[in-house]
Design an enzyme around this catalytic site. Structure first.
Site, short mmCIF file in Angstrom:
data_model
loop_
_atom_site.label_atom_id
_atom_site.label_comp_id
_atom_site.label_asym_id
_atom_site.label_seq_id
_atom_site.Cartn_x
_atom_site.Cartn_y
_atom_site.Cartn_z
N ARG A 12 11.19 -26.74 -1.12
CA ARG A 12 11.46 -27.35 -2.35
C ARG A 12 11.53 -25.87 -2.96
NH1 ARG A 12 9.80 -25.66 -7.20
NH2 ARG A 12 7.60 -25.51 -6.58
N ASP A 13 10.46 -25.04 -3.04
CA ASP A 13 10.67 -23.73 -3.97
C ASP A 13 11.66 -22.99 -3.30
OD1 ASP A 13 10.03 -21.95 -5.93
OD2 ASP A 13 8.18 -21.19 -5.30
N HIS A 205 4.36 -14.11 -5.32
CA HIS A 205 5.67 -13.91 -5.07
C HIS A 205 5.71 -12.21 -4.45
CE1 HIS A 205 8.77 -17.03 -6.44
NE2 HIS A 205 7.46 -17.82 -6.61
N CYS A 236 13.64 -14.82 -7.71
CA CYS A 236 13.35 -14.94 -9.03
C CYS A 236 14.42 -14.56 -9.76
CB CYS A 236 12.13 -13.88 -9.17
SG CYS A 236 12.12 -13.23 -10.76
N ASN A 245 9.31 -15.74 -2.49
CA ASN A 245 7.97 -16.05 -2.32
C ASN A 245 7.22 -15.41 -1.21
OD1 ASN A 245 9.01 -18.70 -3.55
ND2 ASN A 245 6.99 -19.15 -3.21
#
Lengths: 307, 307
Positions: A12-13, A205, A236, A245
């Protein structure tokens, strides 16, 4: 050994941040391998609008096609009531609701004020909390790249606000890698003091290299649930070139050495991490899938026999 | 704020591991910038045989040409009596003598047994300890990539052995990134207990991502001296693709946030780290010189005014 629970967020992320679309069958195969690797939880996908996040437009198919392991909780990001309906129809076991604790970040990212997000998430909670497990993830808890620090009192107040409407699982996210060990320790001490019965997950992160140091600080305060992303996927937009992450393989490796039992099979996930550069078409930032675990030993060179 | 002392090792431990030869004038300019950046110590170069380490064959010229800052201690690696003569003639202020605590690693790397290394270093110590400061660095203290763990009793015994011949400064090196926080804490607790008056420096590698977590663990045991390498230069032949030494900019950034005063000017060294890819002709593994410090904030997008 203390039991520590890992929630894998790469599909997902991680995948939602990649420039290339990961083919649906590759996603399914990836998640099926995760399911057999000992995780407590897997954040499979996101039920946001396919227009907003085309990388995860196949959420229904993925949820439907994966082989579920009864020992794993399958969670997904749910942004609003429409997403909740889709997620519920896809037998998602836990809704992960997200808002930012920075007013500026919430307006910039979710295009509404925090109170607007609360009202929207409250509708989901009121409708679904008797049918499905609910977790609320707060972004930018350890700092906002536009506002700077978030007051600890604000963090406590927002947990309180959601607790009042029945939520008892929260993830505190260091969205852009601004957390540092002393801050982590101070914040989690406060959170544990005020909400001793609430499940708290830490989401770090590695943007500034401190994710594992922050993990040790969180463990010191009794945090035993962590989000992590295989290969360190995520990243990011405010830190081009920097890590994403915290990497699951680096985290699981460190936790095992320090006497924590995550249940995750390190060699299995390292093998899977080594497949990621093919899937995402660039290198990954994690270490242990490259260097091997600390226990990997090498033969001594032959010439030392004569020394 | 607790004072923490940083020894920059990029121009020695870093440059000697690079495939390209860094031109002598570039080295001098690099070290001159380091000298104005607030370090306690700089490991300038190595007085090993130019045949063994051609990357640092210009040791004399570099030592002679750099501008010295009286607040900085200029140290260099010294392998034997011949190297010691050269280093002394070059006005090196501290000799860094090196051997491995793993018998296998010492035989493989230094081509002699540990007792042989001790005898060789003892000659240097006996000859120079009244004239120049001496530090002994022990490799593989936290694990050897061929032997595995090194017994804590062995570490203590080797410190004792050198203490008996007058050495009171030691660096404990995690040569291939095998250290983990619990081990670091346990080992330094023992070392501080048995040698409370001895200067101990920690030297971590980030091979498996744990360098900053290990630093926090060492600080907890009262260690206040750290080696670090700008850009994370260094690396380890046993971990292709993985990170090298702990990066100075990531370390200094974390220490400042946690209330430690290193004296190092972060923005100055980040600017210098950004020059490294040009010098070494590849990317660097450190984070803060890419992501910027935690304090770097970004403007909010204009569209949020209407939200």
């Amino acid at each position: 050994m203390t039991r520590v629970y890992i929630n894998e967020v790469a599909s997902r992320d991680g995948f939602q941040n990649e420039a290339v679309f990961i083919p649906t069958d590759e996603k399914i195969s990836f998640i099926n391998t995760l399911s057999e690797s000992g995780y407590a939880k897997i954040e499979v996908t996101s039920f946001t609008s396919p227009k907003a996040i085309p990388a995860l437009k196949d959420a229904e198919v993925v949820m439907h096609e994966i082989h579920r392991n009864p020992d794993v909780v399958y969670t997904a990001l749910v942004p609003n009531l429409r997403g909740a309906e889709r997620a519920y129809d896809s037998q998602v076991q836990e809704f992960n609701l997200v808002m930012s604790l920075s007013e500026t970040h919430n307006r910039a990212n979710l295009r509404m004020r925090r109170e607007g997000s609360f009202e929207q998430l409250k509708t989901v909670i009121d409708t679904y909390q008797d049918k499905v497990s609910i977790n609320v993830s707060f972004s930018t808890v350890f700092g906002c790249p536009m506002e700077g620090d978030i007051a600890v009192s604000d963090v406590l107040a927002w947990i309180e606000k959601f607790s009042h409407i029945g939520v008892n699982k929260f993830t505190l996210c260091d969205t852009t890698g601004m957390a540092y060990p002393k801050q982590v320790q101070d914040l989690f001490a406060q959170v544990k003091k005020h909400f001793p019965e609430t499940d708290i997950t830490a989401h770090f992160h590695n943007t500034r290299g401190m994710a594992l140091a922050n993990t040790m600080a969180a463990l010191d305060e009794g945090i035993i649930r962590f989000d992590a992303s295989l290969g360190g996927l995520g990243g990011c937009p405010y830190a081009p070139g920097a890590s994403g992450n915290v990497s699951t393989e680096d985290l699981v490796h460190m936790l095992a050495l320090n006497g924590y039992d995550t249940g995750v099979n390190l060699s299995k996930i390292c093998a899977l991490a080594q497949q990621l550069p093919r899937l995402i078409q660039h290198d990954i930032s994690s270490q242990v899938s490259k260097a091997g675990p600390r226990s990997r030993l090498y033969p001594a060179p032959d010439y030392i026999q004569t020394i």
